[in-house]
Design a protein around this motif. Sequence first.
Motif, PDB file in Angstrom:
ATOM      1  N   VAL A  67      28.040  11.768  20.605  1.00  0.00           N
ATOM      2  CA  VAL A  67      26.819  11.041  20.589  1.00  0.00           C
ATOM      3  C   VAL A  67      26.811  10.498  18.935  1.00  0.00           C
ATOM      4  CG1 VAL A  67      24.464  11.018  20.242  1.00  0.00           C
ATOM      5  CG2 VAL A  67      25.413  12.241  21.832  1.00  0.00           C
ATOM      6  N   THR A  68      26.889   9.011  18.841  1.00  0.00           N
ATOM      7  CA  THR A  68      26.955   8.247  17.540  1.00  0.00           C
ATOM      8  C   THR A  68      25.710   7.632  17.490  1.00  0.00           C
ATOM      9  OG1 THR A  68      29.439   8.110  17.998  1.00  0.00           O
ATOM     10  CG2 THR A  68      28.463   6.591  16.258  1.00  0.00           C
ATOM     11  N   THR A  69      25.143   7.483  16.233  1.00  0.00           N
ATOM     12  CA  THR A  69      24.099   6.363  16.008  1.00  0.00           C
ATOM     13  C   THR A  69      24.731   5.402  15.033  1.00  0.00           C
ATOM     14  OG1 THR A  69      23.517   7.727  13.660  1.00  0.00           O
ATOM     15  CG2 THR A  69      22.424   8.264  15.842  1.00  0.00           C
ATOM     16  N   VAL A  70      24.444   4.188  15.767  1.00  0.00           N
ATOM     17  CA  VAL A  70      24.981   2.808  14.746  1.00  0.00           C
ATOM     18  C   VAL A  70      23.659   1.988  14.383  1.00  0.00           C
ATOM     19  CG1 VAL A  70      26.945   2.870  16.301  1.00  0.00           C
ATOM     20  CG2 VAL A  70      24.860   1.764  17.060  1.00  0.00           C
ATOM     21  N   SER A  71      23.914   1.339  13.262  1.00  0.00           N
ATOM     22  CA  SER A  71      22.863   0.836  12.561  1.00  0.00           C
ATOM     23  C   SER A  71      22.399  -0.464  12.883  1.00  0.00           C
ATOM     24  CB  SER A  71      23.049   0.583  11.186  1.00  0.00           C
ATOM     25  OG  SER A  71      22.040   0.163  10.361  1.00  0.00           O
ATOM     26  N   ASP A  72      21.254  -0.933  13.161  1.00  0.00           N
ATOM     27  CA  ASP A  72      20.751  -2.237  13.433  1.00  0.00           C
ATOM     28  C   ASP A  72      20.019  -2.984  12.255  1.00  0.00           C
ATOM     29  OD1 ASP A  72      20.502  -4.317  15.266  1.00  0.00           O
ATOM     30  OD2 ASP A  72      18.560  -4.034  15.426  1.00  0.00           O
ATOM     31  N   GLY A  73      20.441  -2.260  11.221  1.00  0.00           N
ATOM     32  CA  GLY A  73      19.517  -2.587   9.595  1.00  0.00           C
ATOM     33  C   GLY A  73      18.340  -1.642   9.499  1.00  0.00           C
ATOM     34  N   ASN A  74      17.365  -2.390   9.139  1.00  0.00           N
ATOM     35  CA  ASN A  74      16.182  -1.767   8.850  1.00  0.00           C
ATOM     36  C   ASN A  74      15.113  -2.617   9.104  1.00  0.00           C
ATOM     37  OD1 ASN A  74      17.095  -2.918   5.882  1.00  0.00           O
ATOM     38  ND2 ASN A  74      14.940  -2.568   5.560  1.00  0.00           N
ATOM     39  N   LEU A  75      13.660  -2.220   9.062  1.00  0.00           N
ATOM     40  CA  LEU A  75      12.309  -3.094   9.066  1.00  0.00           C
ATOM     41  C   LEU A  75      11.810  -3.010   7.810  1.00  0.00           C
ATOM     42  CD1 LEU A  75      10.748  -1.440  12.430  1.00  0.00           C
ATOM     43  CD2 LEU A  75      12.485  -3.637  12.209  1.00  0.00           C
ATOM     44  N   VAL A  76      10.979  -4.053   7.460  1.00  0.00           N
ATOM     45  CA  VAL A  76      10.276  -4.151   6.218  1.00  0.00           C
ATOM     46  C   VAL A  76       8.985  -4.242   6.470  1.00  0.00           C
ATOM     47  CG1 VAL A  76      10.079  -5.276   3.949  1.00  0.00           C
ATOM     48  CG2 VAL A  76      11.996  -5.231   4.797  1.00  0.00           C
ATOM     49  N   LEU A  77       7.977  -3.369   6.259  1.00  0.00           N
ATOM     50  CA  LEU A  77       6.799  -3.265   7.039  1.00  0.00           C
ATOM     51  C   LEU A  77       5.474  -3.081   5.758  1.00  0.00           C
ATOM     52  CD1 LEU A  77       7.437  -1.140  10.021  1.00  0.00           C
ATOM     53  CD2 LEU A  77       7.284  -3.559  10.051  1.00  0.00           C
ATOM     54  N   PRO A  78       4.445  -3.584   6.017  1.00  0.00           N
ATOM     55  CA  PRO A  78       3.678  -3.282   5.074  1.00  0.00           C
ATOM     56  C   PRO A  78       2.874  -1.858   5.379  1.00  0.00           C
ATOM     57  CG  PRO A  78       2.428  -4.585   6.645  1.00  0.00           C
ATOM     58  CD  PRO A  78       4.045  -4.572   6.631  1.00  0.00           C
ATOM     59  N   GLY A  79       2.703  -1.127   4.251  1.00  0.00           N
ATOM     60  CA  GLY A  79       2.476   0.306   4.430  1.00  0.00           C
ATOM     61  C   GLY A  79       0.904   0.694   5.311  1.00  0.00           C
ATOM     62  N   ASP A  80       0.271  -0.316   5.105  1.00  0.00           N
ATOM     63  CA  ASP A  80      -0.955  -0.232   5.986  1.00  0.00           C
ATOM     64  C   ASP A  80      -0.760  -0.158   7.582  1.00  0.00           C
ATOM     65  OD1 ASP A  80      -2.850   0.072   3.980  1.00  0.00           O
ATOM     66  OD2 ASP A  80      -3.463  -2.376   3.856  1.00  0.00           O
ATOM     67  N   PHE A  81       0.417  -0.703   7.723  1.00  0.00           N
ATOM     68  CA  PHE A  81       0.897  -0.866   9.390  1.00  0.00           C
ATOM     69  C   PHE A  81       0.951   0.552   9.950  1.00  0.00           C
ATOM     70  CE2 PHE A  81       3.982  -0.973  12.808  1.00  0.00           C
ATOM     71  CZ  PHE A  81       3.335  -1.767  13.722  1.00  0.00           C
ATOM     72  N   ILE A  82       1.218   1.637   9.030  1.00  0.00           N
ATOM     73  CA  ILE A  82       1.212   2.889   9.470  1.00  0.00           C
ATOM     74  C   ILE A  82       0.135   3.733   8.770  1.00  0.00           C
ATOM     75  CG2 ILE A  82       2.926   5.051   9.108  1.00  0.00           C
ATOM     76  CD1 ILE A  82       5.192   3.266   8.913  1.00  0.00           C
ATOM     77  N   PHE A  83      -0.207   3.521   7.289  1.00  0.00           N
ATOM     78  CA  PHE A  83      -1.011   4.581   6.731  1.00  0.00           C
ATOM     79  C   PHE A  83      -2.312   4.369   6.505  1.00  0.00           C
ATOM     80  CE2 PHE A  83       3.338   4.486   4.093  1.00  0.00           C
ATOM     81  CZ  PHE A  83       3.727   5.466   4.890  1.00  0.00           C
ATOM     82  N   GLU A  84      -2.794   3.327   7.118  1.00  0.00           N
ATOM     83  CA  GLU A  84      -4.356   2.703   6.902  1.00  0.00           C
ATOM     84  C   GLU A  84      -5.354   3.740   7.441  1.00  0.00           C
ATOM     85  OE1 GLU A  84      -6.964  -1.178   6.832  1.00  0.00           O
ATOM     86  OE2 GLU A  84      -5.277  -0.923   8.494  1.00  0.00           O
ATOM     87  N   GLN A  85      -4.971   4.574   8.515  1.00  0.00           N
ATOM     88  CA  GLN A  85      -6.106   5.182   9.049  1.00  0.00           C
ATOM     89  C   GLN A  85      -6.118   6.738   8.668  1.00  0.00           C
ATOM     90  OE1 GLN A  85      -5.856   4.912  13.691  1.00  0.00           O
ATOM     91  NE2 GLN A  85      -4.779   3.055  13.232  1.00  0.00           N
ATOM     92  N   MET A  86      -5.124   6.876   7.683  1.00  0.00           N
ATOM     93  CA  MET A  86      -4.626   8.585   7.206  1.00  0.00           C
ATOM     94  C   MET A  86      -6.004   8.685   5.985  1.00  0.00           C
ATOM     95  SD  MET A  86      -0.700   8.547   7.733  1.00  0.00           S
ATOM     96  CE  MET A  86       0.045   8.160   9.425  1.00  0.00           C
ATOM     97  N   PRO A  87      -5.929  10.034   5.954  1.00  0.00           N
ATOM     98  CA  PRO A  87      -6.780  10.344   4.521  1.00  0.00           C
ATOM     99  C   PRO A  87      -6.011   9.793   3.235  1.00  0.00           C
ATOM    100  CG  PRO A  87      -5.909  12.282   5.812  1.00  0.00           C
ATOM    101  CD  PRO A  87      -5.695  11.093   6.733  1.00  0.00           C
ATOM    102  N   GLN A  88      -6.343   8.947   2.474  1.00  0.00           N
ATOM    103  CA  GLN A  88      -5.540   8.811   1.436  1.00  0.00           C
ATOM    104  C   GLN A  88      -5.424   9.611   0.211  1.00  0.00           C
ATOM    105  OE1 GLN A  88      -3.964   5.429   1.834  1.00  0.00           O
ATOM    106  NE2 GLN A  88      -5.165   5.895   3.942  1.00  0.00           N
ATOM    107  N   ASP A  89      -6.120  10.572   0.141  1.00  0.00           N
ATOM    108  CA  ASP A  89      -6.241  11.455  -0.933  1.00  0.00           C
ATOM    109  C   ASP A  89      -5.089  12.642  -0.683  1.00  0.00           C
ATOM    110  OD1 ASP A  89      -7.769  12.327   1.186  1.00  0.00           O
ATOM    111  OD2 ASP A  89      -8.856  13.720  -0.239  1.00  0.00           O
ATOM    112  N   GLU A  90      -4.927  12.856   0.775  1.00  0.00           N
ATOM    113  CA  GLU A  90      -3.960  13.842   1.050  1.00  0.00           C
ATOM    114  C   GLU A  90      -2.746  13.243   1.322  1.00  0.00           C
ATOM    115  OE1 GLU A  90      -5.294  16.786   3.956  1.00  0.00           O
ATOM    116  OE2 GLU A  90      -7.178  15.894   3.819  1.00  0.00           O
ATOM    117  N   LEU A  91      -2.589  11.948   1.994  1.00  0.00           N
ATOM    118  CA  LEU A  91      -1.490  11.198   2.043  1.00  0.00           C
ATOM    119  C   LEU A  91      -0.415  10.909   0.900  1.00  0.00           C
ATOM    120  CD1 LEU A  91       0.316   9.137   3.804  1.00  0.00           C
ATOM    121  CD2 LEU A  91      -1.371   7.266   3.162  1.00  0.00           C
ATOM    122  N   LEU A  92      -1.044  10.510  -0.329  1.00  0.00           N
ATOM    123  CA  LEU A  92      -0.348  10.067  -1.256  1.00  0.00           C
ATOM    124  C   LEU A  92       0.645  11.057  -1.817  1.00  0.00           C
ATOM    125  CD1 LEU A  92      -2.941   7.792  -3.398  1.00  0.00           C
ATOM    126  CD2 LEU A  92      -0.918   6.946  -1.783  1.00  0.00           C
TER     127      LEU A  92
END
Length: 304
Positions: free
Chosen positions: A36-61
């Motif tokens: 089993v081998t992992t091969v790279s397709d590069g990376n994504l560039v996403l705004p943090g809100d795409f993932i983090f917006e719904q989370m409790p910010q004081d605990e997230l940071l």
Amino acid sequence: MRLTRRHLMATGASLPLAAALPRWSLADISLGDATVTTVSDGNLVLPGDFIFEQMPQDELLPILDAAGQSRGEVRPECNLTLYRDGTNTVLFDAGAGPNFMPSAGTLPASLEAAGLAPEDITHVVFTHAHPDHIWGILDDFGDLLFPQAVYMMGRAEWAYWWDPETVNTIGAERAAFAVGAKNRLEAIEDAVAFFDDGEEVLPGIFAVSTPGHTPGHMSFELRRGTDAAMVIGDAIANHHVAFARPEWPSGSDQNPIMAVATRKALLDRLAAEDLTLIGFHLPEGGIGRAEATETGYRFVEMDA
């Protein structure tokens, strides 16, 4: 189980959007007589809100700070899994291709660095049909990149993206995902095989339903003799918050409530069985394991 890592090459040119330089790197494990081998397709560039917006910010940071992760932007790796058993050369997902994001789409170069041509791929097995996982089946000319492959997708995932109503119900921010997925499904319509949860998709490869990120998201247990690993796609989509607080909803999931239930159950299993996991967006090639902590889990990378 044997693990090796090697970094084959790195790009020397700057990418648009100030993206991180993709590393065409490989991480290998042996499962019995298979590799089993992992091969790279590069990376994504996403705004943090795409993932983090719904989370409790004081605990997230504090969690992000401990992981060295910015709140404002995330640049997750894209790691595709290549499984070779001496008969089949199986690629899990197909990457982003040339038209999704400038920092992604390096899979053809990564395969070349691994000594493989697209024609060597016998099967492409999809975890789900988001752009960074399926758009790469088409090349710059709109032709199939893997002309000899059988394409395999869970029946529920296919039905969701094939449905003409999906583009109208998925939400405006993801409408392009639906259009792009339908276009790719039409391209492989005559070369696709379907499977359901629990089926042995190919020898030693078993489908495991992990819905929530998309309605029909699938993971895959790879088993050769007493050795096993789990390809988890985006069921656990990052190495920090998804492990530390799996109960927090993520904006990257189409059904956050379902995804939470899936993520918690999957982490419970991975930790209890000490099962090697292979994550599409996890760091350093994505291979490691889940270790329980007092409040959640942590991702433990495989030793070099």
